[in-house]
Structures are given as C-alpha cells and as structure tokens.
Design an enzyme around this catalytic site. Structure first.
Site, PDB file in Angstrom:
ATOM      1  N   ASP A   1      -0.117  -3.630   6.650  1.00  9.99           N
ATOM      2  CA  ASP A   1      -0.887  -3.538   7.842  1.00  9.99           C
ATOM      3  C   ASP A   1      -1.983  -3.474   7.725  1.00  9.99           C
ATOM      4  O   ASP A   1      -3.172  -3.786   6.524  1.00  9.99           O
ATOM      5  CB  ASP A   1      -0.635  -1.878   7.802  1.00  9.99           C
ATOM      6  CG  ASP A   1       0.963  -1.387   7.455  1.00  9.99           C
ATOM      7  OD1 ASP A   1       2.113  -2.025   7.598  1.00  9.99           O
ATOM      8  OD2 ASP A   1       1.000  -0.405   7.889  1.00  9.99           O
TER       9      ASP A   1
ATOM     10  N   HIS B   1       1.388   3.788   1.825  1.00  6.90           N
ATOM     11  CA  HIS B   1       1.698   4.598   3.533  1.00  6.90           C
ATOM     12  C   HIS B   1       3.393   4.794   3.190  1.00  6.90           C
ATOM     13  O   HIS B   1       3.891   3.952   2.848  1.00  6.90           O
ATOM     14  CB  HIS B   1       1.422   4.245   4.807  1.00  6.90           C
ATOM     15  CG  HIS B   1       0.064   4.063   4.628  1.00  6.90           C
ATOM     16  ND1 HIS B   1      -0.621   3.551   5.962  1.00  6.90           N
ATOM     17  CD2 HIS B   1      -0.904   5.633   4.987  1.00  6.90           C
ATOM     18  CE1 HIS B   1      -2.393   3.950   5.931  1.00  6.90           C
ATOM     19  NE2 HIS B   1      -2.209   5.016   5.319  1.00  6.90           N
TER      20      HIS B   1
ATOM     21  N   HIS C   1      -7.396  -1.814   6.098  1.00  8.08           N
ATOM     22  CA  HIS C   1      -6.469  -0.456   6.975  1.00  8.08           C
ATOM     23  C   HIS C   1      -7.475   0.964   6.205  1.00  8.08           C
ATOM     24  O   HIS C   1      -7.932   0.430   5.574  1.00  8.08           O
ATOM     25  CB  HIS C   1      -4.940  -0.748   5.695  1.00  8.08           C
ATOM     26  CG  HIS C   1      -3.752  -0.234   6.745  1.00  8.08           C
ATOM     27  ND1 HIS C   1      -3.695  -0.443   7.891  1.00  8.08           N
ATOM     28  CD2 HIS C   1      -2.703   0.347   6.263  1.00  8.08           C
ATOM     29  CE1 HIS C   1      -2.940   0.762   7.918  1.00  8.08           C
ATOM     30  NE2 HIS C   1      -1.839   0.973   7.219  1.00  8.08           N
TER      31      HIS C   1
ATOM     32  N   HIS D   1       6.054  -5.533  12.606  1.00  7.73           N
ATOM     33  CA  HIS D   1       5.840  -3.303  12.718  1.00  7.73           C
ATOM     34  C   HIS D   1       5.253  -2.909  13.979  1.00  7.73           C
ATOM     35  O   HIS D   1       4.282  -1.924  14.006  1.00  7.73           O
ATOM     36  CB  HIS D   1       4.121  -3.962  11.651  1.00  7.73           C
ATOM     37  CG  HIS D   1       3.526  -2.578  11.119  1.00  7.73           C
ATOM     38  ND1 HIS D   1       2.754  -1.500  11.594  1.00  7.73           N
ATOM     39  CD2 HIS D   1       4.185  -1.641   9.414  1.00  7.73           C
ATOM     40  CE1 HIS D   1       2.976  -0.057  10.653  1.00  7.73           C
ATOM     41  NE2 HIS D   1       3.363  -1.116   9.767  1.00  7.73           N
TER      42      HIS D   1
ATOM     43  N   ASP E   1       6.250   4.229   4.322  1.00  8.92           N
ATOM     44  CA  ASP E   1       6.767   3.043   5.277  1.00  8.92           C
ATOM     45  C   ASP E   1       6.974   1.755   4.995  1.00  8.92           C
ATOM     46  O   ASP E   1       7.555   0.876   5.170  1.00  8.92           O
ATOM     47  CB  ASP E   1       6.237   3.474   7.031  1.00  8.92           C
ATOM     48  CG  ASP E   1       5.035   2.890   7.573  1.00  8.92           C
ATOM     49  OD1 ASP E   1       4.210   3.474   6.628  1.00  8.92           O
ATOM     50  OD2 ASP E   1       4.723   2.157   8.300  1.00  8.92           O
ATOM     51  N   HIS E   2       6.314   1.730   3.823  1.00  9.01           N
ATOM     52  CA  HIS E   2       5.929   0.382   3.129  1.00  9.01           C
ATOM     53  C   HIS E   2       6.705   0.566   1.041  1.00  9.01           C
ATOM     54  O   HIS E   2       6.940  -0.060   0.559  1.00  9.01           O
ATOM     55  CB  HIS E   2       5.041  -0.004   3.184  1.00  9.01           C
ATOM     56  CG  HIS E   2       4.376  -0.281   4.296  1.00  9.01           C
ATOM     57  ND1 HIS E   2       4.119  -1.841   4.161  1.00  9.01           N
ATOM     58  CD2 HIS E   2       3.511   0.117   5.061  1.00  9.01           C
ATOM     59  CE1 HIS E   2       4.030  -1.622   5.305  1.00  9.01           C
ATOM     60  NE2 HIS E   2       3.892  -0.540   6.371  1.00  9.01           N
TER      61      HIS E   2
ATOM     62  N   HIS F   1       0.621  -0.700  -0.148  1.00  7.29           N
ATOM     63  CA  HIS F   1       0.181   0.693  -0.332  1.00  7.29           C
ATOM     64  C   HIS F   1       1.057   1.473   0.211  1.00  7.29           C
ATOM     65  O   HIS F   1       2.022   0.874  -0.128  1.00  7.29           O
ATOM     66  CB  HIS F   1      -1.340   0.116   1.581  1.00  7.29           C
ATOM     67  CG  HIS F   1      -0.089   0.314   2.689  1.00  7.29           C
ATOM     68  ND1 HIS F   1       0.630  -0.574   2.872  1.00  7.29           N
ATOM     69  CD2 HIS F   1      -0.844   0.612   3.591  1.00  7.29           C
ATOM     70  CE1 HIS F   1       0.604  -0.469   4.022  1.00  7.29           C
ATOM     71  NE2 HIS F   1       0.127   0.633   4.422  1.00  7.29           N
TER      72      HIS F   1
HETATM   73 ZN   LIG Z   1       0.102   1.465   6.235  1.00  7.23          ZN
END
Ligand SMILES: [Zn+2]
Length: 310
Positions: free
Chosen positions: A212, A64, A142, A270, A66-67, A62
């Site tokens: 997530d 976000h 999410h 995570h 941090d991915h 996805h």
């Molecule tokens: Zn996320």
C-alpha cells in the site's frame, strides 16, 4: 518460458464475498513466489488450482493484517501436507516475532526450514537472484514501513540464427561469445558481427508491485518501463482526501505513477469495500491511462502477452 501473475486477492482491508484482501502468486520461469498473504490466501491458492508447496519465497510488504494474516494458516497447512522443502519469508523484521509464537503456542513443529529475511524499508535492495531473474524491494510511502517489489528477468542470451551456422561456418565453440553479444574473429581471419548471425533479442519482462502507498513520485525511478505495474487504487478521485489521509492512492495517483514510469500496462487493485462494483474505477482509469485494467480475484496476467500487445 512463462511469466505470469495470479491475483488471489484484489480488495483492501475488509474481505467481501467478491474480493479477498491482498495476495498474489507469481510464476516466473518456474520460480514460484507469493507476494503478501492475507487471510484466506491458502483457500484462494486452492480455488485457482495453484500447487502452493512449490512456493519457495514469500514477500510480505508490510504488517497491516490484510497483507499477512494468512501466513500462519498457510505455513501450518504446508506442514500438515508433508512439506520438507525449505521456505524463505522476506518481510519487516518484526514479522518473525509474530509468526513463531503463533506456531509454537499451537504446538506446530515444522518439518521444513523456515528462514526469515528482514527487508530494508528505506532503500532499493536486491533480495533474490538466480541465473534468470532478480527481485528487488523498494520503499513505499504508507502509515507504517512498507516495501514494494520488482521481479525482473535478466537479459537473455541471444539465439544463433540456424541459417547462418552453415553459411558462416560457425562452430559450437563460437556460440557463447556471439550469444553474449560479442563479435568474434574466425580462424581464417573473417570478422563476424554477432548482429549478423543472431536472431533479434527477446524482450526482458518485469513486474512491479506497489501496495500500500500514497502517491510517491520517488517510486518512478525504481519501476521505470516495467511490463506490468500493479498499483493500489483504493479510492476513486472523489475520495482523494481520504486517500491522502490514510496513506493510500486514488486511480489518478496510480495512473500518474504508471505514466511517469512509462510502464506498458497498469493493473489497479486494493479496492475499498465501500465501492460495490468496479465500474467507476474502470471508467476513471480509461481516461487516465489507456492500457489499464481493474484487478479481480483470479485474474491471471501473462506478461509475454502484455508485452507483445503493446
Ligand atoms: Zn496497509
């Protein structure tokens, strides 16, 4: 044959000196995949001595940061080091709109073909297949559209028991049917059951990735009986409310999914940077799902070993 997963980043949104944000390297029978690509992923790949030019497919769960914030840097380095082999990136359809201008504004002209493949974020879909394995994506729950992934070996051909070749007078042309689990009739009329002349089947290994997501029981049917499940457990049970409101999971949520899906082993990651150690996560997990472990950066999971252990 090898099937291993190296955790490159086991932390949540905030990188710390102990935990980088999410990325994982998967080597499945010499197929090389990357799942998510947070900031710093190329350094983690170097640190753990992984030849990243071998990676052929990258799966981004996805959008976000941090991915996937490490993607432009990784692509740029691959190019600087002379990559010519094409690369496939499976991710949300908007990913391409972010990556390509970044490369263009920086003047990077890639010497390799970059193929973006949009993920379907509402159904379980086969996104990769070759003679030995398959990769599926499936929807998670999410704040924004998010996919999990499952990498699964195909059923392997049976091995002929060498002792039986002479005993039953088997010839090469008989092997294929027997190895595929079919009984045969020899030229002399003798019936041969494949069960009598093949060795016991070897296990089919599988790896599922769920990050997530908030607790989502629908996922259970997609990941039933996988060898190893990596599930996020950003929060401890005492912070369950925060887990719910941010569409993340607690250790309890992760263990419930693992238990309902009857997986062999649960690895959680995570972890929120608010927890300075993983002691509390480990303690909670021990009481919730016996064969479980908290991920650390650099953890290498050997799926065949996990299968034989249980
Ligand atoms: Zn996320």
């Amino acid at each position: 044959m090898n099937f291993s997963v190296t955790i490159l980043g086991s932390g949540a949104a905030l990188p710390t000196k102990n935990r980088m944000p999410t990325a994982q390297y998967v080597n499945c029978n010499n197929r090389h995949f990357l799942i998510d690509c947070a900031e710093g992923t190329q350094l983690q790949l170097r640190k753990y001595k992984i030849n990243f030019q071998k990676i052929s497919h990258i799966f981004i769960s996805h959008l976000h940061g941090d991915h996937y914030f490490g993607l432009v840097g990784l692509l740029s380095t691959m190019n600087l080091l002379g990559r010519e082999k094409e690369l496939f990136i499976h991710g949300p359809k908007e990913l391409q709109d972010f990556i390509m201008p970044m490369l263009r504004f920086g003047g990077a002209r890639l010497a390799f073909n970059l193929n973006f493949i949009a993920l379907n974020t509402t159904d379980k879909i086969k996104i990769y297949e070759d003679p030995v394995l398959e990769v599926h994506s499936f929807p998670l729950k999410h704040k924004i559209p998010t996919c999990g992934f499952i990498i699964k070996e195909k059923k392997k051909a049976l091995k002929i028991n060498p002792k039986k070749i002479k005993e039953k007078n088997l010839k090469i042309e008989h092997f294929k049917a027997l190895q595929n689990g079919k009984d045969i009739i020899l030229e002399n009329g003798e019936e041969i059951s494949f069960k009598d002349v093949t060795l016991p089947p070897t296990d089919v290994l599988s790896y599922a990735y769920c990050s997530d997501t908030k607790k989502n029981l629908k996922v259970v049917e997609f990941i039933k009986e996988v060898t190893v499940l990596y599930h996020e457990a950003t929060f401890l049970i005492k912070d369950q409310k925060r887990a719910n409101s941010t569409f993340h999971s607690s250790t309890k949520d992760a263990a419930l999914i693992a238990s309902k899906a009857n997986v062999k082993k649960l690895v959680v990651g995570h972890l929120s940077s608010r927890y300075k150690t993983n002691d509390a996560h480990t303690e909670e997990l021990q009481n919730l799902f016996t064969n479980s472990q908290v991920a650390e950066d650099g953890l290498c999971i050997d799926l065949a070993k996990e299968q034989s252990r249980s």
